[in-house]
Design a protein around this motif. Structure first.
Motif, mmCIF file in Angstrom:
data_model
loop_
_atom_site.group_PDB
_atom_site.id
_atom_site.type_symbol
_atom_site.label_atom_id
_atom_site.label_comp_id
_atom_site.label_asym_id
_atom_site.label_seq_id
_atom_site.Cartn_x
_atom_site.Cartn_y
_atom_site.Cartn_z
ATOM 1 N N THR A 14 0.589 -1.161 0.083
ATOM 2 C CA THR A 14 -0.092 -0.263 -0.185
ATOM 3 C C THR A 14 0.447 1.321 0.154
ATOM 4 O OG1 THR A 14 -0.445 0.164 2.669
ATOM 5 C CG2 THR A 14 -2.026 -1.195 1.153
ATOM 6 N N ARG A 15 1.656 0.863 0.287
ATOM 7 C CA ARG A 15 3.072 2.236 -0.089
ATOM 8 C C ARG A 15 2.574 3.278 1.158
ATOM 9 N NH1 ARG A 15 1.848 5.173 -5.024
ATOM 10 N NH2 ARG A 15 2.848 2.976 -6.003
ATOM 11 N N ALA A 16 2.854 2.116 2.581
ATOM 12 C CA ALA A 16 2.336 2.998 3.541
ATOM 13 C C ALA A 16 3.048 4.447 4.778
ATOM 14 C CB ALA A 16 1.902 1.721 4.999
ATOM 15 N N SER A 17 2.982 4.523 5.576
ATOM 16 C CA SER A 17 3.975 5.890 5.644
ATOM 17 C C SER A 17 3.864 5.559 8.093
ATOM 18 C CB SER A 17 3.749 7.169 4.749
ATOM 19 O OG SER A 17 2.711 7.901 5.247
ATOM 20 N N ARG A 43 8.231 3.717 -0.028
ATOM 21 C CA ARG A 43 9.165 4.564 -1.277
ATOM 22 C C ARG A 43 10.168 4.287 -1.557
ATOM 23 N NH1 ARG A 43 5.906 10.019 -4.060
ATOM 24 N NH2 ARG A 43 7.931 10.722 -2.764
ATOM 25 N N GLU A 44 10.587 4.815 -0.679
ATOM 26 C CA GLU A 44 12.413 5.533 -0.112
ATOM 27 C C GLU A 44 12.900 4.409 0.657
ATOM 28 O OE1 GLU A 44 9.642 8.170 0.313
ATOM 29 O OE2 GLU A 44 10.186 8.733 -1.378
ATOM 30 N N ARG A 94 9.846 -0.287 -7.228
ATOM 31 C CA ARG A 94 8.738 0.888 -7.311
ATOM 32 C C ARG A 94 7.803 0.391 -8.118
ATOM 33 N NH1 ARG A 94 12.190 1.903 -3.461
ATOM 34 N NH2 ARG A 94 13.877 1.326 -5.607
ATOM 35 N N MET A 117 5.601 -2.124 -7.772
ATOM 36 C CA MET A 117 5.126 -3.280 -6.833
ATOM 37 C C MET A 117 5.075 -2.797 -6.039
ATOM 38 S SD MET A 117 4.936 -6.084 -8.252
ATOM 39 C CE MET A 117 5.715 -6.927 -10.111
ATOM 40 N N GLY A 155 3.280 -0.225 -3.443
ATOM 41 C CA GLY A 155 1.744 1.047 -3.827
ATOM 42 C C GLY A 155 0.945 0.086 -4.891
ATOM 43 N N SER A 156 1.578 -1.655 -5.459
ATOM 44 C CA SER A 156 0.407 -2.296 -5.664
ATOM 45 C C SER A 156 -0.840 -2.642 -5.581
ATOM 46 C CB SER A 156 1.729 -3.148 -7.073
ATOM 47 O OG SER A 156 1.544 -3.592 -6.406
ATOM 48 N N THR A 198 -4.731 10.300 -1.799
ATOM 49 C CA THR A 198 -4.184 9.375 -0.125
ATOM 50 C C THR A 198 -2.960 9.164 -0.732
ATOM 51 O OG1 THR A 198 -4.110 6.979 -0.501
ATOM 52 C CG2 THR A 198 -4.450 7.481 -2.781
ATOM 53 N N GLY A 199 -1.915 9.849 0.527
ATOM 54 C CA GLY A 199 -0.802 9.528 0.627
ATOM 55 C C GLY A 199 -1.010 8.678 1.258
ATOM 56 N N GLU A 200 -1.507 7.861 1.648
ATOM 57 C CA GLU A 200 -0.889 6.256 2.371
ATOM 58 C C GLU A 200 -1.520 5.072 2.702
ATOM 59 O OE1 GLU A 200 0.731 7.732 6.519
ATOM 60 O OE2 GLU A 200 -1.446 7.825 7.165
ATOM 61 N N HIS A 201 -2.837 5.636 2.174
ATOM 62 C CA HIS A 201 -3.222 4.185 2.134
ATOM 63 C C HIS A 201 -3.769 3.733 1.186
ATOM 64 C CE1 HIS A 201 -5.858 6.737 5.970
ATOM 65 N NE2 HIS A 201 -4.599 5.726 6.284
ATOM 66 N N GLY A 202 -3.942 3.646 -0.328
ATOM 67 C CA GLY A 202 -4.282 3.738 -0.873
ATOM 68 C C GLY A 202 -5.466 3.780 -2.302
ATOM 69 N N GLU A 232 14.282 9.882 -5.948
ATOM 70 C CA GLU A 232 14.041 10.332 -4.027
ATOM 71 C C GLU A 232 13.353 11.855 -4.903
ATOM 72 O OE1 GLU A 232 16.958 8.723 -4.048
ATOM 73 O OE2 GLU A 232 15.724 6.542 -3.109
ATOM 74 N N LYS A 265 4.099 12.768 -0.585
ATOM 75 C CA LYS A 265 3.389 11.288 -0.933
ATOM 76 C C LYS A 265 2.477 11.128 -1.371
ATOM 77 C CE LYS A 265 1.974 11.051 3.569
ATOM 78 N NZ LYS A 265 2.318 10.145 5.061
ATOM 79 N N SER A 266 2.501 9.933 -1.737
ATOM 80 C CA SER A 266 0.586 8.738 -2.797
ATOM 81 C C SER A 266 1.068 7.796 -2.702
ATOM 82 C CB SER A 266 0.777 9.456 -3.650
ATOM 83 O OG SER A 266 -0.374 9.334 -4.547
ATOM 84 N N SER A 267 -0.726 7.764 -2.307
ATOM 85 C CA SER A 267 -0.545 5.741 -2.422
ATOM 86 C C SER A 267 -1.008 5.883 -3.522
ATOM 87 C CB SER A 267 -0.530 5.057 -1.072
ATOM 88 O OG SER A 267 0.166 5.437 -0.986
ATOM 89 N N ALA A 268 -1.550 6.391 -4.427
ATOM 90 C CA ALA A 268 -2.456 6.474 -5.327
ATOM 91 C C ALA A 268 -1.668 5.469 -6.769
ATOM 92 C CB ALA A 268 -3.105 8.308 -6.317
ATOM 93 N N GLY A 269 -2.650 4.342 -7.182
ATOM 94 C CA GLY A 269 -2.019 2.922 -8.109
ATOM 95 C C GLY A 269 -0.469 3.356 -8.731
ATOM 96 N N TYR A 270 -0.489 2.581 -9.733
ATOM 97 C CA TYR A 270 0.895 2.391 -9.602
ATOM 98 C C TYR A 270 1.707 4.108 -9.801
ATOM 99 C CZ TYR A 270 -1.165 -2.000 -11.307
ATOM 100 O OH TYR A 270 -2.001 -2.988 -11.136
ATOM 101 N N ASP A 271 2.740 3.370 -9.376
ATOM 102 C CA ASP A 271 4.181 4.763 -9.634
ATOM 103 C C ASP A 271 4.719 4.674 -10.871
ATOM 104 O OD1 ASP A 271 5.849 6.237 -8.744
ATOM 105 O OD2 ASP A 271 6.233 5.088 -7.193
ATOM 106 N N ARG A 321 8.296 6.867 -10.818
ATOM 107 C CA ARG A 321 9.225 6.149 -10.737
ATOM 108 C C ARG A 321 9.998 4.978 -12.376
ATOM 109 N NH1 ARG A 321 9.891 9.619 -7.176
ATOM 110 N NH2 ARG A 321 7.531 9.516 -6.988
#
Lengths: 471, 471
Positions: A158-161, A172-173, A205, A207, A209-210, A425-429, B173, B196-202, B205
């Motif tokens: 989910t590309r969490a933070s 992501r980082e 990157r 994968m 958040g996918s 969405t900043g972090e939930h997906g 980054e 930052k964002s969790s909106a879909g595929y990156d 990147r």
């Protein structure tokens, strides 16, 4: 504008043929579960959505286990839904097209700690708290901390933070490489332990958040960070949320390397006071933490205290012992659950937008005003150092008009965030909930590119189908 | 092990039909160039490879210009090769399958500076130095600095880094969003200005590091950083490279937030002494920089000076004025060109591996020993804070045995780096040169996934074909 959010299941489930269940039972024995209780437990998450449970759950213990399940699912065109801690807020775990839940929570070993390189490789089912317990003697720590004690596989997906992202970045980082089971059941490795690389497409990157839609993450290689020599936490109250947010903007623009910088509105403070028996002033509050050498922490804290005072901050309080700090941050991490208790029996519709920081004060102020005007119980917490904040609207699940009202507020908030150059969405997906917002935000062309990638890597649409986009 | 590096052009060029050149001439007039001199200038880079020049060059001035060229190329199945500053080291610009060079160097406007948000959006042809000149009154800077004054489009496409990456990260980054012309000539935006964002595929990147093979980058939105209140640079000499590298390892493991940490071996120091008329001790040297508040810089520097002394560092010297600092860093950025002058008429075969830092001392020591044993003139520079270093073997282009010897050394070095958990390229990219290494490093399965993505997004293989993988 794509405001319609449709939770109905407009696709038929794809039932598991007997040949597949026999193959899974033969390999996994009791680790292949079809009891209703197990399925139901794997068929819900922290989102407000309902869906039928998965047809079966497989408790995997290795990458090879996962590859076996996915290969069988690929052969029989059956959906695969990865499951870690079950803490998704956006319906990622729901079996909207049927299928098998792949539970990786027993894949909970730290495989390799390279303290000298500041890296660690874990199985996907290791949780963030477990990781920090297991590496605590190394002098290192892993900073990413969504509220829940999520698994590192799920956090990657989910590309969490969380609260430390303002200084240490997000998943992501901090993910260096992944082991992934692809849609055909093959196992790939997406990177190395080197801190940077220009070797081909950035599959790591892609994968991250996918949301399980391109493969199942089974191992995660992470960056670690040296435990700071010195840590100090502080709280500070403000008359209104705007003053608190303006303080944060000044902190970021001055380049203060603050480690954590969290907003709680008065309702959130009330909630944690009740739940964690704290005596915080029940006003908008910043909760901050500073990491570094002793001198650096003192300097950062001094600068921030001045900035807070300039913006009318009061009741600046230090938490200097580890116990006091832990108490405060535990309360912050409980905020979501504590907030739910403000209205017994409620469910929460949560927002997750993130805006460029110059737009943050407006975004928070308008969100608060609209929630008040709508008369819906709510609270706000935010990783405001990143421009990310969450409004939780506490709705009575028996009253559809309340859900509609919350969704309408969310839509207004998201459209304003997008107009301000931000994200829904900043972090939930995206999950089930924000598919329309994704199109608003990214544009039809970019979403079409995402779908082309999905189609290329998962041609039979078996990997967590119906999430991110309803294919 | 895939050691074969084949520079021969084993595919036929795809000539531009008359209909396409007429369409381009009609739109672009004199900005559509077919003169040999212009084509040749766009048909070479800083790599040691030769290829026929592109068939034509189009000087684009807008995203729409680029989209027009790509749409025409898509219609006629003609290769498109993006061109920025021409500073690639890996043959990215070479027209190995013919086609049109899309020169974006005239797209050199800073479109939007949001100083409050610490972001900027530029056209792809803006160079890193130009950007820093144009934003210098904002109190912000952009840290990524490959040796050349490359364009930000090119730096995005190769996932570039440089001397500041140890503290500020790489293009991975620091790129927030891109405008990209896709292989069908459509224009997409890959992200927002949110941090930052969790909106879909990156997609951002995915495009960063894709070397022009998935689309042409036309605009770049970047993170900026506050100019540090205080900056100090220092040099320190060591008896051997191992001692220098061991010092770096200690610095990183202690978590000192060093901004720059560069190694130059004795040959590199000799080269810059000659070229820039400096009087540095001609021994392995670390060149370092510290950013922060005055107190923090003093503290960092004190810690590092102690660590250097513990490892036998001598001649610790401060560069305290901006002029002295600029002189040192300019010399460092000249190192590649200065090094070439160690052997007049030579060309350089450069390595770019990056290893987990615990393996760095071994990697550098063995590389030096092997170069000495082979009797090839060489020098080493390295962004050693990241585990990334470059050996440049200076070969006589008239002597094929020298190129073979250099390639053999490179292969040995890369195979060791991969075995140590590292990568064949830290920042230069795969291009033509490292396609075999990519398979060794990532594995056939991961490279197959990259090819699936390429095939899905560029079905006619017109986007910089033959780079990353010879499709």
């Amino acid at each position: 504008m794509n405001t319609a959010v449709d939770f109905t299941l407009n696709v038929l489930p794809r039932p598991m043929p007997a040949a597949m269940s026999e193959a899974l039972r033969a390999r996994f024995g009791e680790r292949f579960a079809t009891a209703l209780a197990v399925r139901e437990q794997h068929g819900r998450d922290e989102s407000p959505f309902d869906a039928p449970p998965p047809e079966a759950v497989v408790f995997c213990e290795s990458t090879e286990d996962v590859a076996f399940v996915v290969a069988a699912a690929a052969e029989h065109r059956v959906p695969v839904i990865p499951y870690g801690a079950g803490s998704s807020l956006e319906g990622h775990l729901l079996a909207v097209q049927g299928g098998v839940s792949v539970d990786v929570s027993r894949m909970a070993r730290v495989l390799r700690l390279d303290a000298d390189d500041l890296t660690v490789t874990v199985q996907a089912g290791v949780t963030r708290m477990q990781l920090n317990r297991e590496i605590k003697d190394s002098g290192l720590f892993f900073p990413i901390d969504p509220g829940a004690d999520a698994t590192l596989g799920g956090m990657s997906a989910t590309r969490a933070s969380g609260t430390n992202a303002v200084r240490y970045g997000t998943m992501r980082e901090n993910v260096l490489a992944l082991t992934v089971v692809t849609a055909s059941g093959e196992v790939i490795r997406t990177g190395t332990r080197a801190r940077k690389s220009s070797a081909g497409y950035d599959l790591t990157r892609l994968m991250v958040g996918s949301e399980g839609t391109l493969g199942v993450i089974t191992e995660v290689t992470l960056k670690l960070h040296p435990l700071p020599e010195s840590v100090a936490a502080a709280v500070c109250s403000f008359d209104d949320a705007t003053a608190a947010v303006d303080t944060v903007i000044a902190i970021i623009q001055m380049g203060v390397p603050i480690a954590r910088c969290e907003l709680m509105d008065a309702n959130a403070v009330i909630a944690v006071n009740r739940h964690d028996k704290l005596g915080l002033a029940e006003k908008p509050m910043l909760l901050m933490e500073f990491h570094g050498s002793e001198a650096s922490v003192a300097e950062q804290a001094g600068t921030v205290q001045e900035l807070a005072a300039e913006h009318g901050g009061t009741a600046f309080q230090w938490a200097t012992t580890p116990e006091e700090r832990t108490r405060l941050w535990t309360a912050r991490h409980h905020a979501f659950l504590s907030g739910l208790q403000l209205r017994p029996g409620c469910r929460a519709v949560t927002t997750d937008c993130c805006v460029p920081i110059s737009g943050l004060a407006d975004a928070v102020t308008q969100a608060l005003a609209e929630a008040e005007a709508a008369g819906l119980p709510h609270f706000i917490v935010g990783h405001v150092g990143d421009g990310n904040f969450h409004v939780a609207y506490l709705i009575d699940p028996a009253l559809p008009e309340e859900r509609e009202a919350a969704e309408r507020l969310n839509q207004q908030l998201v459209q304003r965030a997008i107009a301000a150059g931000g994200t829904c969405t900043g972090e939930h997906g995206i999950g089930l909930h924000k598919q329309g917002f994704l199109v608003d935000e990214a544009g039809a062309g970019a979403v079409a590119m995402m779908r082309q990638i999905k189609q290329a890597l998962d041609p039979h649409n078996i990997m967590n189908p119906g999430k991110i986009f309803a294919l």
